[in-house]
Motif scaffolding. Structure first.
Motif, PDB file in Angstrom:
ATOM      1  N   ILE A   1       0.948  -1.220  -0.204  1.00  0.00           N
ATOM      2  CA  ILE A   1       0.056  -0.086   0.114  1.00  0.00           C
ATOM      3  C   ILE A   1       0.713   1.225  -0.024  1.00  0.00           C
ATOM      4  N   ASP A   2       0.801   2.238  -0.987  1.00  0.00           N
ATOM      5  CA  ASP A   2       1.560   3.185  -1.067  1.00  0.00           C
ATOM      6  C   ASP A   2       0.743   4.556  -0.948  1.00  0.00           C
ATOM      7  N   ASN A   3      -0.180   4.383  -0.121  1.00  0.00           N
ATOM      8  CA  ASN A   3      -1.068   5.676   0.256  1.00  0.00           C
ATOM      9  C   ASN A   3      -1.368   5.853   1.541  1.00  0.00           C
ATOM     10  N   ILE A   4      -2.006   6.755   2.027  1.00  0.00           N
ATOM     11  CA  ILE A   4      -2.598   7.106   3.404  1.00  0.00           C
ATOM     12  C   ILE A   4      -3.839   6.950   3.500  1.00  0.00           C
ATOM     13  N   GLY A   5      -4.482   6.350   4.568  1.00  0.00           N
ATOM     14  CA  GLY A   5      -6.097   6.699   4.807  1.00  0.00           C
ATOM     15  C   GLY A   5      -6.902   5.303   4.646  1.00  0.00           C
ATOM     16  N   MET A   6      -6.077   4.172   4.001  1.00  0.00           N
ATOM     17  CA  MET A   6      -6.961   2.917   3.796  1.00  0.00           C
ATOM     18  C   MET A   6      -6.884   1.964   5.074  1.00  0.00           C
ATOM     19  N   LEU A   7      -5.494   2.001   5.958  1.00  0.00           N
ATOM     20  CA  LEU A   7      -5.370   0.983   6.731  1.00  0.00           C
ATOM     21  C   LEU A   7      -6.595   0.526   7.566  1.00  0.00           C
ATOM     22  N   SER A   8      -7.432   1.234   8.071  1.00  0.00           N
ATOM     23  CA  SER A   8      -8.352   0.791   9.117  1.00  0.00           C
ATOM     24  C   SER A   8      -9.535   0.009   8.132  1.00  0.00           C
ATOM     25  N   SER A   9      -9.678   0.300   6.813  1.00  0.00           N
ATOM     26  CA  SER A   9     -10.505  -0.614   6.136  1.00  0.00           C
ATOM     27  C   SER A   9      -9.984  -1.756   5.573  1.00  0.00           C
ATOM     28  N   LEU A  10      -8.591  -1.821   5.349  1.00  0.00           N
ATOM     29  CA  LEU A  10      -7.798  -2.935   4.915  1.00  0.00           C
ATOM     30  C   LEU A  10      -7.862  -3.991   5.950  1.00  0.00           C
ATOM     31  N   TYR A  11      -8.058  -3.824   7.022  1.00  0.00           N
ATOM     32  CA  TYR A  11      -7.969  -4.849   8.176  1.00  0.00           C
ATOM     33  C   TYR A  11      -9.239  -5.741   8.003  1.00  0.00           C
ATOM     34  N   SER A  12     -10.214  -5.115   7.490  1.00  0.00           N
ATOM     35  CA  SER A  12     -11.616  -5.835   7.186  1.00  0.00           C
ATOM     36  C   SER A  12     -11.307  -6.922   6.246  1.00  0.00           C
ATOM     37  N   TYR A  13     -10.197  -6.949   5.293  1.00  0.00           N
ATOM     38  CA  TYR A  13      -9.887  -8.139   4.627  1.00  0.00           C
ATOM     39  C   TYR A  13      -8.951  -9.107   5.067  1.00  0.00           C
ATOM     40  N   GLY A  14      -8.462  -8.651   6.122  1.00  0.00           N
ATOM     41  CA  GLY A  14      -7.485  -9.765   6.854  1.00  0.00           C
ATOM     42  C   GLY A  14      -8.054 -10.931   7.440  1.00  0.00           C
ATOM     43  N   THR A  15      -7.154 -11.880   7.520  1.00  0.00           N
ATOM     44  CA  THR A  15      -7.534 -13.151   8.225  1.00  0.00           C
ATOM     45  C   THR A  15      -6.688 -13.297   9.705  1.00  0.00           C
ATOM     46  N   TYR A  16      -5.284 -12.471   9.145  1.00  0.00           N
ATOM     47  CA  TYR A  16      -4.285 -12.553  10.406  1.00  0.00           C
ATOM     48  C   TYR A  16      -3.842 -11.138  10.112  1.00  0.00           C
ATOM     49  N   ALA A  17      -3.241 -10.463  11.344  1.00  0.00           N
ATOM     50  CA  ALA A  17      -2.772  -9.124  11.269  1.00  0.00           C
ATOM     51  C   ALA A  17      -1.349  -9.247  11.975  1.00  0.00           C
ATOM     52  N   TYR A  18      -0.379  -8.450  11.398  1.00  0.00           N
ATOM     53  CA  TYR A  18       0.823  -8.186  12.060  1.00  0.00           C
ATOM     54  C   TYR A  18       0.884  -6.714  12.347  1.00  0.00           C
ATOM     55  N   ILE A  19       1.246  -6.050  13.570  1.00  0.00           N
ATOM     56  CA  ILE A  19       1.191  -4.590  13.714  1.00  0.00           C
ATOM     57  C   ILE A  19       2.667  -4.385  13.887  1.00  0.00           C
ATOM     58  N   GLY A  20       3.215  -3.286  13.193  1.00  0.00           N
ATOM     59  CA  GLY A  20       4.489  -2.747  13.415  1.00  0.00           C
ATOM     60  C   GLY A  20       4.790  -1.946  14.464  1.00  0.00           C
ATOM     61  N   GLY A  21       6.161  -1.585  14.617  1.00  0.00           N
ATOM     62  CA  GLY A  21       6.432  -0.687  15.579  1.00  0.00           C
ATOM     63  C   GLY A  21       7.124  -1.047  16.850  1.00  0.00           C
TER      64      GLY A  21
END
Length: 413
Positions: free
Chosen positions: A300-320
Motif C-alpha cells: 500500500i503506497d498511500n495513506i488513509g486506507m489502513l482501517s478498512s484494509l483490516y476488514s480483508y484480513g485473516t491474520y494481522a501483524y502490527i508494526g512498531g
C-alpha cells in the motif's frame, strides 16, 4: 523547574528552525506555524458562535479524540470546533477533516502565545487528548476559568509527575477541570499525588474503531487481489518488522496473500519494501482489479486506507514494536484478527489485555513469529475462538465517549 521547561521549549524552537532546511517534518512545522496568529484571527473574524477547542499531538491522538469531537458536534450543533495539532503527522493528514471548523498547528507553549491564542479563540471548553500537558496554556486556561478536560489519559509510575522533583509538572495536571483515564492504575497514580478530579472513562479509541468497522469502505482492487484466499495484513510496518516478516512471507506466499502498509509512505520507503520483497509483489497504485490477483504481496503506497484494509484480513501483524513502540492494534482487533507484533508493547494497555486473553502474540524474532503463526494457523478452531474473544473484548471496553459527554453536557448546560 519552570526555568528548565522554558529553556527546553526555546531550544526546541531553535532546533526546528535549524533543521527545517534539511528535514521535511521540521520544515512543515515551521511553515505551518508561520503567521499562525494572523491566519487564526482571519479565520475566526466575524464568528459569533461559541467555540470548543480540541487539541491532539498527532494522528493517533486525533483518532482517540475524534469520537468525542463527533459526539460533541451532534450534541452541540451551534458550537464551532477548533482542532489543533502539535505534529505535522497529524496536521498534514487531517488538515481537511470536515468534522472541525478550524484546523491549525498549536502555537508553541509560552506565556505570550497562550494569552494571544486564547484571546483570539475564546473557547468555552478545551479538550486535550492523552499526553498533552502544557504549562502556560493550562495556566492561562485556569486564569480565564475555562473548563479543561484531559481525555484518554494514561500514566506510568516512571513519569516525572510521580517523582519527588515533579511538583512543577504535577501542578499542570492539577489545573484540569477533569482528567478521564484509560484504566484503574492511571487513576490510582493520580490519586497518589492527591489529584482527585479524575475518573476512569476508558479509551475512546474503542468507540472509534467500532465506528470505523460499522462504515468500512469497499476497496475493489484489494478484493480482486485477495481472490478468496486467506490474507495476512501487515499494518504500520518499519524495516525492522519487515526483516522479521520476510521468512514467513517467503514460506507462505503461495498459500496466503500478504498486504503490507508501511508506516512511512514515501518513495524511498516504498522502494525499499519492494526491493526486499522481490518478484510477486506489486504496489497498490501500479495494479488494477484485472491484474491484482496475479500477485502474492500487495504494498500500500498511500495513506488513509489502513482501517478498512483490516476488514480483508485473516491474520494481522502490527508494526512498531521492534522500535519505539507498537502502533494501533485496535483497528485490527475490532475485526477479530489474531495479532502478532514485536516485544515493545508494555505501554499499551489494550495490547497487554489482548496478549493475556490469548488473542495476540508478541515475538522477539523471525523464528518465534513463524512458530506463533503456525500454531494459530494449524490449530483447528483456534482462530475462530480468538475472533470471538477479541470482538467481545472490544465491545466490553467501549463507552468512554458517552461517559465524557455526560459531563460535558453538565459543564455547558
Amino acid at each position: 523547574m519552570k526555568l528548565l521547561y522554558t529553556i527546553g521549549l526555546k531550544a526546541y524552537k531553535t532546533a526546528i528552525t535549524l533543521a527545517a532546511p534539511f528535514n521535511e517534518k521540521a520544515r512543515l512545522m515551521q511553515q505551518g506555524r508561520a503567521r499562525q496568529f494572523e491566519r487564526l484571527q482571519e479565520a475566526l473574524a466575524g464568528n459569533q458562535a461559541p467555540l470548543v477547542w480540541f487539541h491532539c499531538a498527532s494522528l493517533g491522538e486525533f483518532e482517540q479524540g475524534r469520537p468525542v469531537m463527533e459526539a460533541f458536534r451532534e450534541a452541540f450543533p451551534k458550537y464551532k470546533i477548533l482542532l489543533t495539532f502539535f505534529s505535522p503527522s497529524g496536521y498534514e493528514v487531517r488538515k481537511n477533516y470536515t468534522g472541525a471548523d478550524y484546523i491549525f498547528y498549536l502555537p508553541l507553549d509560552s506565556a505570550a502565545n497562550a494569552r494571544r491564542f486564547l484571546s483570539i479563540t475564546k473557547p468555552k471548553l478545551a479538550v486535550f487528548v492523552k499526553y498533552e500537558f502544557w504549562h502556560y496554556y493550562m495556566q492561562e486556561l485556569e486564569r480565564r476559568q475555562i473548563p479543561t478536560l484531559s481525555v484518554s489519559a494514561i500514566f506510568r509510575p516512571e513519569q516525572v509527575y510521580f517523582k519527588s522533583y515533579g511538583d512543577f509538572y504535577r501542578n499542570i495536571l492539577r489545573r484540569f477541570t477533569r482528567i478521564y483515564t484509560q484504566n484503574k492504575p492511571s487513576l490510582e497514580l493520580l490519586q497518589s499525588i492527591h489529584i482527585s478530579k479524575a475518573s476512569i472513562a476508558g479509551d475512546t479509541r474503542f468507540d472509534r474503531v467500532l465506528q470505523t468497522a460499522a462504515s468500512v469502505k469497499t476497496i475493489p482492487v484489494v478484493e480482486a487481489f485477495a481472490a478468496g484466499q486467506p490474507v495476512f495484513m501487515i499494518g504500520s510496518s518499519w524495516p525492522a518488522d519487515l526483516e522479521v516478516l520476510l521468512p514467513l512471507i517467503q514460506k507462505y506466499n503461495q498459500r496466503i496473500k500478504f498486504i503490507i502498509a508501511p508506516h512511512e509512505v514515501n518513495e524511498a520507503s516504498i522502494n525499499a519494501v519492494m526491493q526486499a520483497l522481490g518478484e510477486g509483489a506489486v504496489r497498490f497504485s501500479k495494479t488494477s482489479e484485472t491484474d491484482a490477483a496475479k500477485y502474492n504481496v500487495l504494498v500500500i503506497d498511500n495513506i488513509g486506507m489502513l482501517s478498512s484494509l483490516y476488514s480483508y484480513g485473516t491474520y494481522a501483524y502490527i508494526g512498531g514494536a521492534f522500535g519505539k513502540g507498537l502502533h494501533n492494534t485496535l483497528e485490527a482487533a475490532v475485526f477479530g484478527l489474531p495479532l502478532f507484533f514485536g516485544p515493545t508493547y508494555d505501554k499499551f494497555q489494550e495490547a497487554k489485555d489482548l496478549v493475556a486473553r490469548g488473542c495476540a502474540f508478541p515475538v522477539n524474532n523471525a523464528e518465534e513469529l513463524l512458530q506463533a503463526f503456525e500454531h494459530v494457523h494449524a490449530t483447528p478452531g483456534l482462530r475462530q475462538s480468538i475472533t470471538n474473544k477479541e470482538k467481545e473484548y472490544v465491545q466490553e471496553q467501549a463507552g468512554a465517549t458517552a461517559k465524557i459527554m455526560a459531563d460535558v453536557k453538565q459543564l455547558l448546560k
